[in-house]
Motif scaffolding. Structure first.
Motif, PDB file in Angstrom:
ATOM      1  N   PRO B  29       0.809  -1.220   0.000  1.00 50.79           N
ATOM      2  CA  PRO B  29       0.000   0.000   0.000  1.00 50.79           C
ATOM      3  C   PRO B  29       0.845   1.273   0.000  1.00 50.79           C
ATOM      4  N   GLY B  30       0.165   2.381  -0.237  1.00 52.50           N
ATOM      5  CA  GLY B  30       0.827   3.683  -0.217  1.00 52.50           C
ATOM      6  C   GLY B  30      -0.223   4.763  -0.412  1.00 52.50           C
ATOM      7  N   GLY B  31       0.213   6.009  -0.397  1.00 51.94           N
ATOM      8  CA  GLY B  31      -0.710   7.128  -0.339  1.00 51.94           C
ATOM      9  C   GLY B  31      -1.767   7.143  -1.421  1.00 51.94           C
ATOM     10  N   MET B  34      -4.606   4.331  -1.316  1.00 49.78           N
ATOM     11  CA  MET B  34      -5.277   4.061  -0.025  1.00 49.78           C
ATOM     12  C   MET B  34      -6.773   3.770  -0.168  1.00 49.78           C
ATOM     13  N   PRO B  35      -7.513   4.435  -1.043  1.00 48.62           N
ATOM     14  CA  PRO B  35      -8.930   4.069  -1.161  1.00 48.62           C
ATOM     15  C   PRO B  35      -9.130   2.615  -1.612  1.00 48.62           C
ATOM     16  N   TYR B  37      -6.997   0.141  -0.901  1.00 51.37           N
ATOM     17  CA  TYR B  37      -6.690  -0.690   0.277  1.00 51.37           C
ATOM     18  C   TYR B  37      -7.786  -0.582   1.327  1.00 51.37           C
ATOM     19  N   ASP B  38      -8.472   0.547   1.364  1.00 52.54           N
ATOM     20  CA  ASP B  38      -9.614   0.661   2.276  1.00 52.54           C
ATOM     21  C   ASP B  38     -10.743  -0.271   1.828  1.00 52.54           C
ATOM     22  N   TYR B  41     -10.211  -3.898   2.705  1.00 50.53           N
ATOM     23  CA  TYR B  41     -10.539  -4.233   4.097  1.00 50.53           C
ATOM     24  C   TYR B  41     -11.869  -4.967   4.199  1.00 50.53           C
ATOM     25  N   THR B  76       1.231   1.496  -5.245  1.00 54.05           N
ATOM     26  CA  THR B  76       0.864   2.902  -5.218  1.00 54.05           C
ATOM     27  C   THR B  76       1.556   3.653  -6.353  1.00 54.05           C
ATOM     28  N   LYS B 165      -6.472   8.717  -7.549  1.00 56.99           N
ATOM     29  CA  LYS B 165      -7.061   8.542  -6.217  1.00 56.99           C
ATOM     30  C   LYS B 165      -8.515   9.005  -6.172  1.00 56.99           C
TER      31      LYS B 165
END
Lengths: 92, 554
Positions: B29-31, B34-35, B37-38, B41, B76, B165
């Protein structure tokens, strides 16, 4: 003195009007060993098809480039407009 | 009634992945991702956290090759994306279906040299089969489906999808309808079957030249059937190993730079090459003008661009090998040729009676091959150990020998083995590596530790960049420039730091018991095998030399 016979071709390429399609054609053309002598691109906004005419030269058979350009996903077709022009390039 | 539901771009990604049967992905993951990787979850897709994006890409490649499916990796923007590139280039060179998802800075920031911004879309042009950048959330679902279709259509390859993003965060209604298929724009010429049959029936010394395309065309059964029914002697490329039944008495092994003497001599004497899923690679042909100089060529391939690229075909049969090859199956009257090559196979058989107590790497790998369970998947890195594995190990399917063929990427073996083991949890997976190669992606030992992946590592250790050292000795007057690795770490201690059981062996008397211990161990294991640094890989066809002019010793 080395002598290198370059064959010169004019290609007509039909492509979907997609992002980076020109970059893809340029990259493949350079990588496969063809010099680009001239290029023109126009888009038919009615059907979103781009027509690209490109003059190239190389020692290599043009079929090698046509096959590689044809493999690009956004390409609809490639044909040679003329294939009988030869130019001689000499290098020391 | 058409079903639909509203999702974020990130959630939509995992919905589409699951529609394509994806259960496992590899990433970091990375900046800018992030959505995604969210959304992960809440997803049923299992993510494996690799310790470098290159490791994630190679694990996806190993997963794809071992399971015959698409491998998926995530990274990322910026350095995360650029770290995928070597893996994508490797997948392109070896025609491996991989879908790589990269996060990108928000669309409003694109082109502003934003933090961790790189034009991965532009960088991908030379190292993927195709790539997309999705700037409109309404395009995302279609593009993701197309990525899978392109990766598997025709000649397989990697596809990259770059998603800014804000597109990952945007909401969209998933259509849940069937994707529209890509146009099949390549009009394949009629297969030249009658010409090929004529060449075949007139051939007195034919050779079946088997490449990596056989496994990818899912045509192993058809090629084995063809080889058995015609009795045609066969040779394999590095990636073609495993396609021919190991018990086939007319198989001569690998051809090319480090091919068997029998394979290379047979090809040079042949009057017909039946080429299946192979491309006359320079490591195969040696000096191209002198490769199989008297042979006609029947070339089967899915890729039009491979026909006549390096060697003209007398008959080209484009399309699906699985359907086309059986059309050529016929009985041949080649008993004298078969007998001659069987005798060559016997005369030039490998020898393992190496003098002294030191460990002879080919004998170690032969022992591993003899003792490993059926359907074991072996990966390699790149260098001497790779060629020894290809020469001295036996594989019962192409999906059981994963090696970086076209790109020759050091660092491939360990992460590829991780991917292979995850795709085939019930099979033994062995990574054969070298002391140079393993350090290229050594961080993936942490991935093995984290998930307790029971990969076995056979580390052939000569404290050298052995293949480069061999070439320096042979072709650069012994000027050993930057190939000494005598300051390597203690590999047993290193493995122990990752809770991986390990052992060092230095004498040939220790080999069999150590290999048995490794194979019997339930979890991951690293077997460090010290060999003589002066050992060379033989035979060797020197650069720009015909394959029948091989070196067999110094």
């Amino acid at each position: 003195m080395n002598s290198m016979t370059l064959n010169k071709y004019q290609l007509i390429i039909m492509a979907d009007d997609k992002q980076v399609v020109l970059e893809r054609i340029l990259q493949v053309t350079r990588y496969r060993g063809f010099l680009i002598n001239g290029m023109n691109a126009e888009v038919n906004t009615g059907n979103n098809v781009a027509t690209i005419t490109m003059s190239v030269s190389s020692e290599r058979p043009i079929s090698l480039l046509i096959d590689q350009i044809n493999k690009l996903i956004d390409i609809k077709g490639v044909k040679v407009d003329n294939s009988d022009v030869q130019i001689k390039q000499h290098s020391a | 009634m058409t079903k639909s539901k509203t999702l974020t771009g990130g959630a939509l990604l995992f919905e589409v992945l699951q529609e394509h049967g994806v259960q496992h992905v590899f990433g970091y993951p990375g900046g800018a991702i992030m959505p995604i990787y969210d959304a992960l979850y809440d997803s049923d897709v299992k993510h494996f956290l690799c310790r470098h994006e290159q490791g994630a890409a190679f694990s996806a490649v190993g997963y794809a090759r071992a399971a015959g499916t698409v491998g998926v990796c995530l990274a990322t923007s910026g350095p995360g994306a650029t770290n995928l590139i070597t893996g994508l280039a490797d997948a392109l060179a070896d025609s491996i279906p991989v879908v790589a998802i990269t996060g990108q800075v928000p669309t409003a920031a694109m082109g502003s040299d934003a933090f961790q911004e790189i034009d991965i879309f532009g960088l991908s042009l030379a190292c993927t089969k195709h790539s997309f950048q999705v700037t409109d959330i309404n395009e995302l679902e279609k593009v993701l489906h197309q990525a899978f279709e392109i990766a598997l259509e025709g000649r397989h390859g990697p596809v990259l999808v770059d998603i800014p993003k804000d597109v990952q965060l945007a909401e969209v209604t998933q259509r849940l309808d069937k994707l529209s298929h890509l146009k099949n724009k390549v009009k394949l010429p009629l297969a030249d079957i009658s010409k090929a049959l004529d060449l075949l029936t007139h051939a007195k010394q034919p050779i079946l030249y088997v490449g990596g395309g056989v496994g990818m065309a899912n045509a192993v059964e058809e090629v084995r059937d063809f080889a058995e029914k015609t009795g045609m002697p066969s040779v394999s490329t590095l990636k073609g190993l495993g396609a021919i039944n190991p018990d086939n008495e007319n198989h001569l092994g690998m051809l090319g730079m480090h091919g068997t003497k029998a394979a290379n001599l047979a090809v040079q004497e042949s009057d017909l090459l039946v080429v299946v899923g192979a491309r006359f690679d320079d490591r195969v042909t040696g000096k191209l003008d002198e490769f199989a100089p008297n042979a006609k060529v029947i070339h089967f391939d899915i890729d039009t661009a491979e026909i006549n690229k390096r060697r003209d075909a007398d008959a080209a049969i484009l399309g699906d090998l699985k359907g086309n090859l059986p059309l050529l199956t016929t009985e041949l009257n080649i008993a004298d040729w078969q007998q001659k090559l069987k005798q060559m196979n016997t005369d030039f058989a490998w020898r393992y009676d190496h003098p002294g107590d030191n460990i002879f790497a080919p004998a170690v790998l032969k022992t591993v091959s003899d003792l490993m369970p059926s359907n074991t998947c072996v990966t390699t890195d790149v260098g001497q150990h790779q060629m020894w594995a290809a020469q001295h190990m036996t594989f019962d399917d192409p999906s059981n020998f994963l090696t970086s063929g076209g790109m020759g990427t050091m660092g491939f073996g360990l992460p590829a083995a991780i991917g292979a083991q995850i795709s085939r949890p019930h099979d033994t997976v062995i990574a054969v590596s070298g002391d140079g190669s393993i350090m290229m992606n050594v961080q993936e030992l942490a991935t093995i530790k984290r998930y307790q992946i029971p990969v076995k590592v056979v580390l052939i250790d000569n404290a050298k960049l052995g293949m480069v050292r061999q070439w320096q000795d042979l072709f650069f007057d012994g000027r050993l420039s930057e190939t000494d690795l005598s300051d390597n770490p203690d590999f047993v201690m290193l493995a122990t730091a990752f809770d991986i059981k390990s052992k060092l062996i230095t004498k040939k008397s220790e080999v069999k018991a150590a290999v048995e211990e490794m194979l019997d161990h339930d979890g991951p294991y690293l077997l460090q095998v010290k060999i003589d640094a002066a050992e060379n890989v033989w035979p060797l066809v020197p650069p720009n030399t015909a394959n029948d002019k091989m070196m067999e010793s110094v």
